[in-house]
Scaffold this motif. Structure first.
Motif, PDB file in Angstrom:
ATOM      1  N   ASN A   1      -2.463  16.580   4.053  1.00  0.00           N
ATOM      2  CA  ASN A   1      -1.449  17.547   4.476  1.00  0.00           C
ATOM      3  C   ASN A   1      -0.582  18.053   3.332  1.00  0.00           C
ATOM      4  N   PHE A   2      -0.794  17.538   2.108  1.00  0.00           N
ATOM      5  CA  PHE A   2       0.121  17.848   1.019  1.00  0.00           C
ATOM      6  C   PHE A   2       0.055  19.304   0.596  1.00  0.00           C
ATOM      7  N   ARG A   3      -1.138  19.899   0.611  1.00  0.00           N
ATOM      8  CA  ARG A   3      -1.276  21.284   0.194  1.00  0.00           C
ATOM      9  C   ARG A   3      -2.220  22.027   1.115  1.00  0.00           C
ATOM     10  N   ASP A   4      -2.102  23.334   1.139  1.00  0.00           N
ATOM     11  CA  ASP A   4      -3.095  24.139   1.824  1.00  0.00           C
ATOM     12  C   ASP A   4      -3.822  25.000   0.790  1.00  0.00           C
ATOM     13  N   THR A   5      -4.784  25.763   1.240  1.00  0.00           N
ATOM     14  CA  THR A   5      -5.605  26.520   0.297  1.00  0.00           C
ATOM     15  C   THR A   5      -4.836  27.626  -0.397  1.00  0.00           C
ATOM     16  N   GLU A   6      -3.656  27.981   0.102  1.00  0.00           N
ATOM     17  CA  GLU A   6      -2.862  29.042  -0.500  1.00  0.00           C
ATOM     18  C   GLU A   6      -1.957  28.516  -1.615  1.00  0.00           C
ATOM     19  N   PHE A   7      -1.800  27.202  -1.697  1.00  0.00           N
ATOM     20  CA  PHE A   7      -0.854  26.620  -2.646  1.00  0.00           C
ATOM     21  C   PHE A   7      -1.510  26.521  -4.019  1.00  0.00           C
ATOM     22  N   ARG A   8      -1.066  27.330  -4.977  1.00  0.00           N
ATOM     23  CA  ARG A   8      -1.708  27.391  -6.279  1.00  0.00           C
ATOM     24  C   ARG A   8      -1.043  26.520  -7.337  1.00  0.00           C
ATOM     25  N   TYR A   9       0.208  26.153  -7.109  1.00  0.00           N
ATOM     26  CA  TYR A   9       0.955  25.486  -8.168  1.00  0.00           C
ATOM     27  C   TYR A   9       1.623  24.226  -7.664  1.00  0.00           C
ATOM     28  N   ASP A  10       2.041  23.401  -8.605  1.00  0.00           N
ATOM     29  CA  ASP A  10       2.796  22.195  -8.329  1.00  0.00           C
ATOM     30  C   ASP A  10       4.202  22.412  -8.878  1.00  0.00           C
ATOM     31  N   ASP A  11       5.235  22.273  -8.054  1.00  0.00           N
ATOM     32  CA  ASP A  11       6.583  22.588  -8.530  1.00  0.00           C
ATOM     33  C   ASP A  11       7.151  21.531  -9.473  1.00  0.00           C
ATOM     34  N   ASN A  12       6.345  20.555  -9.849  1.00  0.00           N
ATOM     35  CA  ASN A  12       6.755  19.609 -10.890  1.00  0.00           C
ATOM     36  C   ASN A  12       5.906  19.749 -12.150  1.00  0.00           C
ATOM     37  N   THR A  13       5.221  20.875 -12.285  1.00  0.00           N
ATOM     38  CA  THR A  13       4.463  21.125 -13.506  1.00  0.00           C
ATOM     39  C   THR A  13       5.411  21.148 -14.701  1.00  0.00           C
ATOM     40  N   TYR A  14       6.578  21.759 -14.511  1.00  0.00           N
ATOM     41  CA  TYR A  14       7.631  21.765 -15.525  1.00  0.00           C
ATOM     42  C   TYR A  14       8.764  20.862 -15.044  1.00  0.00           C
ATOM     43  N   PRO A  15       9.546  20.302 -15.949  1.00  0.00           N
ATOM     44  CA  PRO A  15      10.490  19.245 -15.576  1.00  0.00           C
ATOM     45  C   PRO A  15      11.622  19.699 -14.650  1.00  0.00           C
ATOM     46  N   GLU A  16      12.118  18.735 -13.906  1.00  0.00           N
ATOM     47  CA  GLU A  16      13.318  18.927 -13.094  1.00  0.00           C
ATOM     48  C   GLU A  16      14.498  19.118 -14.044  1.00  0.00           C
ATOM     49  N   THR A  17      15.356  20.086 -13.762  1.00  0.00           N
ATOM     50  CA  THR A  17      16.437  20.421 -14.691  1.00  0.00           C
ATOM     51  C   THR A  17      17.803  20.150 -14.073  1.00  0.00           C
ATOM     52  N   ILE A  18      18.669  19.489 -14.858  1.00  0.00           N
ATOM     53  CA  ILE A  18      20.008  19.096 -14.428  1.00  0.00           C
ATOM     54  C   ILE A  18      21.033  19.788 -15.321  1.00  0.00           C
ATOM     55  N   TYR A  19      22.133  20.263 -14.721  1.00  0.00           N
ATOM     56  CA  TYR A  19      23.127  21.044 -15.457  1.00  0.00           C
ATOM     57  C   TYR A  19      24.533  20.509 -15.215  1.00  0.00           C
ATOM     58  N   ASP A  20      25.388  20.709 -16.210  1.00  0.00           N
ATOM     59  CA  ASP A  20      26.808  20.387 -16.104  1.00  0.00           C
ATOM     60  C   ASP A  20      27.522  21.590 -15.509  1.00  0.00           C
ATOM     61  N   ILE A  21      28.114  21.419 -14.339  1.00  0.00           N
ATOM     62  CA  ILE A  21      28.734  22.539 -13.637  1.00  0.00           C
ATOM     63  C   ILE A  21      29.927  23.098 -14.403  1.00  0.00           C
ATOM     64  N   ASP A  22      30.717  22.237 -15.034  1.00  0.00           N
ATOM     65  CA  ASP A  22      31.848  22.722 -15.835  1.00  0.00           C
ATOM     66  C   ASP A  22      31.368  23.693 -16.907  1.00  0.00           C
ATOM     67  N   GLN A  23      30.279  23.344 -17.560  1.00  0.00           N
ATOM     68  CA  GLN A  23      29.743  24.216 -18.610  1.00  0.00           C
ATOM     69  C   GLN A  23      29.287  25.560 -18.045  1.00  0.00           C
ATOM     70  N   LEU A  24      28.652  25.535 -16.877  1.00  0.00           N
ATOM     71  CA  LEU A  24      28.150  26.771 -16.286  1.00  0.00           C
ATOM     72  C   LEU A  24      29.278  27.683 -15.799  1.00  0.00           C
ATOM     73  N   VAL A  25      30.345  27.076 -15.300  1.00  0.00           N
ATOM     74  CA  VAL A  25      31.492  27.879 -14.842  1.00  0.00           C
ATOM     75  C   VAL A  25      32.169  28.555 -16.032  1.00  0.00           C
ATOM     76  N   GLU A  26      32.328  27.824 -17.128  1.00  0.00           N
ATOM     77  CA  GLU A  26      33.031  28.356 -18.298  1.00  0.00           C
ATOM     78  C   GLU A  26      32.125  29.233 -19.172  1.00  0.00           C
ATOM     79  N   MET A  27      30.863  28.814 -19.341  1.00  0.00           N
ATOM     80  CA  MET A  27      29.890  29.531 -20.180  1.00  0.00           C
ATOM     81  C   MET A  27      30.413  29.794 -21.593  1.00  0.00           C
TER      82      MET A  27
END
Length: 219
Positions: free
Chosen positions: A25-51
């Motif tokens: 059940n993990f994938r169907d024939t339409e699913f072409r990619y794996d959303d963990n091919t590239y790494p999970e990304t974490i951000y500092d919210i203070d930095q994003l607000v101030e930029m």
């Protein structure tokens, strides 16, 4: 186990979650990619607000360009299912068609992967719509889940006629929710190079690389 309990408390069924990860059940024939091919990304919210600083220079330029082009013409408001659902679903359909024509996605899979945005099971979800005050149309939809001091961004789909709209929405959402309450932003992993490149523009402070184990059935 704690994650399963949390999912149950938010309206998901643990058995349904387990079933979703069965091999058949993990994938169907339409699913072409794996959303963990590239790494999970974490951000500092203070930095994003101030930029502040050179590393955010490109992002600041994009946001400022959006503001110059549209001024206060675009507003971000809370999603109301009774008012916005039908038009937002039409936008998803249009966006999925664009993804199929430009990015080698299949329209069917894009729609299937984002239909969860309209479900009401998750109790603490936060949803916004961006509205063009001139055309009075919904031009983007934003879905995010807060958990303690972390914001988990799950989806943004949009009308691609508006340059830098997606960047503006992401930053605007964080500003509206407040940096005092939340400390980290998680944009999940990426299934394509284009999506990973987009997420890198927000300057992650940490990346989580996941390994894939492939069962071959051989000793």
């Amino acid at each position: 186990p704690q994650f399963i309990h949390w999912l149950e408390s938010q309206g998901f069924l643990a058995e349904g979650l387990k079933k979703a990860f069965e091999e058949s059940n993990f994938r169907d024939t339409e699913f072409r990619y794996d959303d963990n091919t590239y790494p999970e990304t974490i951000y500092d919210i203070d930095q994003l607000v101030e930029m502040h600083g050179k590393k955010f220079e490109d992002l600041r330029l994009s946001i400022n360009r959006f503001k110059r082009n549209y001024g206060d013409r675009i507003k971000l408001i809370s999603y109301n299912p009774s008012k916005h659902k039908e038009e937002a679903q039409q936008l998803l359909n249009k966006w999925a068609g664009y993804m199929e024509s430009k990015l080698n996605e299949t329209k069917k899979e894009v729609i299937r992967a984002h239909n969860f945005c309209f479900e009401e099971k998750v109790k603490n979800k936060i949803r916004f719509v961006a509205i063009d005050k001139v055309s009075k149309r919904i031009i983007a939809f934003s879905y995010i889940i807060p958990l303690k001091n972390v914001l988990f961004y799950n989806a943004i789909f949009q009308d691609y006629k508006y340059d830098n709209l997606k960047k503006w929405i992401l930053v605007k959402t964080i500003q509206l929710l407040g940096k005092d309450k939340y400390k980290l932003l998680n944009l999940q992993g990426s299934e394509t190079n284009a999506l990973n490149t987009f997420k890198q523009k927000f300057r992650p402070i940490r990346e989580i690389n996941k390994k894939h184990l492939i069962y071959t059935g051989l000793n």
